[in-house]
Design a protein around this motif. Structure first.
Motif, mmCIF file in Angstrom:
data_model
loop_
_atom_site.group_PDB
_atom_site.id
_atom_site.type_symbol
_atom_site.label_atom_id
_atom_site.label_comp_id
_atom_site.label_asym_id
_atom_site.label_seq_id
_atom_site.Cartn_x
_atom_site.Cartn_y
_atom_site.Cartn_z
ATOM 1 N N LEU A 257 6.881 3.222 7.454
ATOM 2 C CA LEU A 257 7.054 4.554 6.875
ATOM 3 C C LEU A 257 8.265 4.621 5.946
ATOM 4 O O LEU A 257 8.833 5.689 5.755
ATOM 5 N N ARG A 282 1.067 4.605 13.093
ATOM 6 C CA ARG A 282 1.505 5.200 11.827
ATOM 7 C C ARG A 282 0.506 6.269 11.359
ATOM 8 O O ARG A 282 0.906 7.350 10.900
ATOM 9 N N MET A 286 1.273 10.317 10.855
ATOM 10 C CA MET A 286 0.977 10.993 9.592
ATOM 11 C C MET A 286 0.111 12.228 9.833
ATOM 12 O O MET A 286 0.322 13.288 9.226
ATOM 13 N N THR A 322 4.731 11.957 4.350
ATOM 14 C CA THR A 322 5.292 10.668 4.758
ATOM 15 C C THR A 322 6.737 10.804 5.201
ATOM 16 O O THR A 322 7.159 10.211 6.201
#
Length: 351
Positions: A257, A282, A286, A322
């Motif tokens: 990230l 991840r 998100m 992000t």
């Protein structure tokens, strides 16, 4: 390399794992090879039972957690080396013994970041997540196939799972003018597959939620914004108590990230996010960040108000998501590493 089996003189041992066999290279305190051996996977514990305790490096991969736990039980210092970190130490052409030699060299370096050994509970939880992820992918494939068949007959349905679920019974009942009996039967069979996948996904999701609610670490993680039972349990399954990372920034970087850096000299070049590490975790972070962004009224309650408001005015929504996912990862690691619940800071109201 000559064939030597004097394991008693080995200061460091590197193990290259395979499905049925393991390749061992042992180095003495000067780095010379004193052990070169190939053994069956089932004999690993018996082979090391009488070997003096020392440093053992294992190539991280399939079924290495079980082997690492067996060697730890014998008193050895076992570390799992990612293949990417061992590759620079390999000399010459690739073979199993050279891979084991590279692992033995890499595990001695203090800068080598090793993979923590997972417990049985972590592996069970990880397995549940992997099965659920596979089922979700299969469900998506079935839904896309139904949409494709309908579109080939001129029937377009609005995007979104719930719209297709609502409209499909009416389409099958009333659009016999464009759908043949065979096509109706095919779509009904696919709809049955969809229902069965929904039931399995729901069952596994409920099991994960029960496990998350019974774990103290997961309950503490769920106090952080944007983190529910799925993300909390996936994080515990992936990193345990977070001891493998020195700080939250390292964990966020491991997740991919952070911007990919391609710098030289005094010139710093930052690109897209690196997308390294655990892709599944991840992706879920998100998604949690995007859920938070949908509710601006709750930003202040989560202590994100001032920062998110300012960032939303200058960043693209994907970049903003992000950046927020990065912040959530760092918060989650702090909660996990310190063993305490998340405490939001109350922001003063602007007059």
């Amino acid at each position: 390399m000559s064939h030597k089996t004097a394991a008693t003189g080995a200061h460091t041992i590197g193990i290259d794992t395979g499905k049925n066999t393991l390749h061992l290279i042992g180095l003495d305190d000067k780095g010379a090879i004193v052990l070169r051996e190939k053994i069956a996977r089932g004999r690993i514990a018996a082979r090391f039972a009488n070997v003096p305790r020392g440093l053992i490096g294992i190539e991280a991969g399939m079924a290495t957690h079980y082997v690492a736990r067996e060697l730890i039980a014998l008193g050895h210092d076992v570390r799992q080396v990612p293949p990417a970190y061992a590759k620079p130490f390999r000399q010459g052409h690739k073979n199993d013994f050279r891979d084991a030699h590279a692992i033995a060299e890499a595990v001695q370096r203090p800068s080598t970041r090793c993979v923590p050994v997972k417990t049985d509970d972590q592996l069970d939880l990880q397995a549940l997540h992997r099965v659920r992820s596979r089922l979700v992918g299969q469900r998506t494939a079935v839904i896309n196939q139904i949409r494709g068949f309908l579109l080939e007959h001129g029937i377009a349905v609005r995007q979104g799972l719930r719209f297709l679920r609502q409209q499909l019974p009416d389409i099958l009942a009333k659009r016999g003018d464009v759908l043949s009996p065979r096509m109706i039967r095919i779509i009904e069979d696919l709809s049955g597959d969809w229902r069965r996948l929904d039931e399995r996904i729901q069952h596994i999701t409920e099991e994960i939620e029960v496990l998350a609610n019974s774990s103290e670490s997961c309950r503490q993680l769920m106090t952080a914004p944007g983190i529910g039972p799925l993300i909390a349990s996936a994080m515990v399954a992936a990193i345990g108590n977070g001891a493998a990372f020195a700080k939250g920034r390292d964990f966020a970087a491991w997740l991919g990230l952070v911007p990919k850096q391609m710098s030289t000299g005094d010139r710093t070049i930052l690109g897209r996010i690196s997308k390294r590490g655990n892709r599944y975790l991840r992706t879920m972070l998100m998604q949690g960040a995007r859920v938070i962004l949908l509710r601006p009224a709750n930003w202040a309650k989560h202590s994100f108000g001032l920062w998110l408001t300012a960032a939303a005015q200058r960043l693209h929504h994907n970049v903003l998501a992000t950046a927020l996912a990065n912040k959530l990862a760092r918060i989650a690691w702090t909660v996990l590493a310190q063993g305490r619940s998340y405490e939001a800071r109350v922001e003063p109201k602007v007059a």
